[in-house]
Design an enzyme around this catalytic site. Structure first.
Site, PDB file in Angstrom:
ATOM      1  N   CYS A   1       0.876  -1.171   0.000  1.00 56.61           N
ATOM      2  CA  CYS A   1       0.000   0.000   0.000  1.00 56.61           C
ATOM      3  C   CYS A   1       0.910   1.216   0.000  1.00 56.61           C
ATOM      4  O   CYS A   1       1.547   1.521   1.005  1.00 56.61           O
ATOM      5  CB  CYS A   1      -0.910   0.001   1.224  1.00 56.61           C
ATOM      6  SG  CYS A   1      -1.918   1.503   1.376  1.00 56.61           S
TER       7      CYS A   1
ATOM      8  N   GLU B   1      -3.657   1.259  -6.149  1.00 55.56           N
ATOM      9  CA  GLU B   1      -2.763   0.160  -6.485  1.00 55.56           C
ATOM     10  C   GLU B   1      -2.535   0.191  -7.998  1.00 55.56           C
ATOM     11  O   GLU B   1      -3.340   0.762  -8.742  1.00 55.56           O
ATOM     12  CB  GLU B   1      -3.358  -1.184  -6.030  1.00 55.56           C
ATOM     13  CG  GLU B   1      -2.346  -2.292  -5.901  1.00 55.56           C
ATOM     14  CD  GLU B   1      -1.137  -1.884  -5.089  1.00 55.56           C
ATOM     15  OE1 GLU B   1      -0.112  -1.501  -5.722  1.00 55.56           O
ATOM     16  OE2 GLU B   1      -1.206  -1.929  -3.861  1.00 55.56           O
TER      17      GLU B   1
END
Length: 253
Positions: A2, A111
């Site tokens: 992340c 992402e």
């Protein structure tokens, strides 16, 4: 992993979601990046016996955990994420996992999916809207001069099946019913909360392809979340160029 996330809820919404009373004002953040301040909720001193609110407090920390034992933080990699599967074995994370677990409020994360030689960014937000809480670790680092800085990392796990086609990792999402267990470092050891460190249930997040504006930290407005056509969709929609007939001659044109 992340590497970017968002927190666009209001302070009041965050305070209600995490049962916090000491929330200060903050602006919406559409592109939270490593080394920037992030909001964490940690266990605080017990409230008055008559209170029915949990003992939690808000804390701003630097995103990028620095272990207490570090002599030269610049010699360490930037520890923005901790793998849930091995955090209890890593020297940088095992003490925070035991004593300083935290919650990181978010309204989504970014992402990148690799398509050929292109990396397509996606904004993953709760399908039903609102907030989620990532599992975090907090550590206070004191430099040789005695100054202190609160730092933190986000725990990651294997991606849920519906996200795995974009990336194989995702943040650990702590369900509201598990908030108190996760933050209870006085009574619960890492093995007691290991079941929390699992992939989110499929369908929790909606994946929205976005432009590469999110790649630049300086871009911090809502326009970076605008939906675009995914790379593979654009490629499929483009007509193929008709090749000239082969006349047996070579050409530089």
């Amino acid at each position: 992993m992340c590497g970017r996330f968002t927190l666009t809820a209001t302070p009041d919404q965050v305070a209600l979601f995490l049962a916090l009373m000491d929330m200060e004002a903050f602006p919406p953040r559409y592109n939270v990046a490593p080394t920037q301040p992030i909001l964490m909720a940690i266990a605080g001193p017990p409230r008055d016996p008559g209170s029915n609110l949990p003992d939690r407090r808000a804390l701003l920390v630097r995103w990028g955990l620095i272990p207490r034992w570090a002599k030269d933080p610049k010699s360490l990699p930037l520890l923005i994420n901790a793998r849930a599967e091995t955090a209890g074995e890593r020297a940088a994370f095992k003490v925070p996992l035991r004593h300083r677990r935290a919650l990181v409020p978010a309204t989504g994360f970014y992402e990148w999916r690799t398509v050929g030689r292109t990396r397509q960014p996606y904004f993953l937000k709760p399908r039903q809207g609102g907030l989620v809480a990532f599992a975090g670790l907090m550590e206070t680092y004191a430099d040789p001069n005695g100054s202190e800085i609160d730092t933190g990392a986000i725990l990651t796990t294997e991606a849920s099946p519906d996200i795995a086609s974009i990336h194989n990792r995702m943040p650990v999402v702590v369900r509201p019913e598990d908030f108190s267990r996760w933050l209870d470092c006085r009574r619960l050891e890492p093995r007691d909360v290991a079941d929390i460190m699992r992939p989110a249930e499929p369908g929790l997040f909606e994946a929205i392809p976005v432009s590469d504006l999110v790649n630049k930290v300086a871009n911090t407005g809502p326009e970076i979340q605008a939906r675009v056509a995914a790379v593979e969709t654009v490629a499929a929609a483009e007509p193929r160029r008709r090749l000239p007939p082969d006349d047996g001659q070579l050409s530089l044109l």
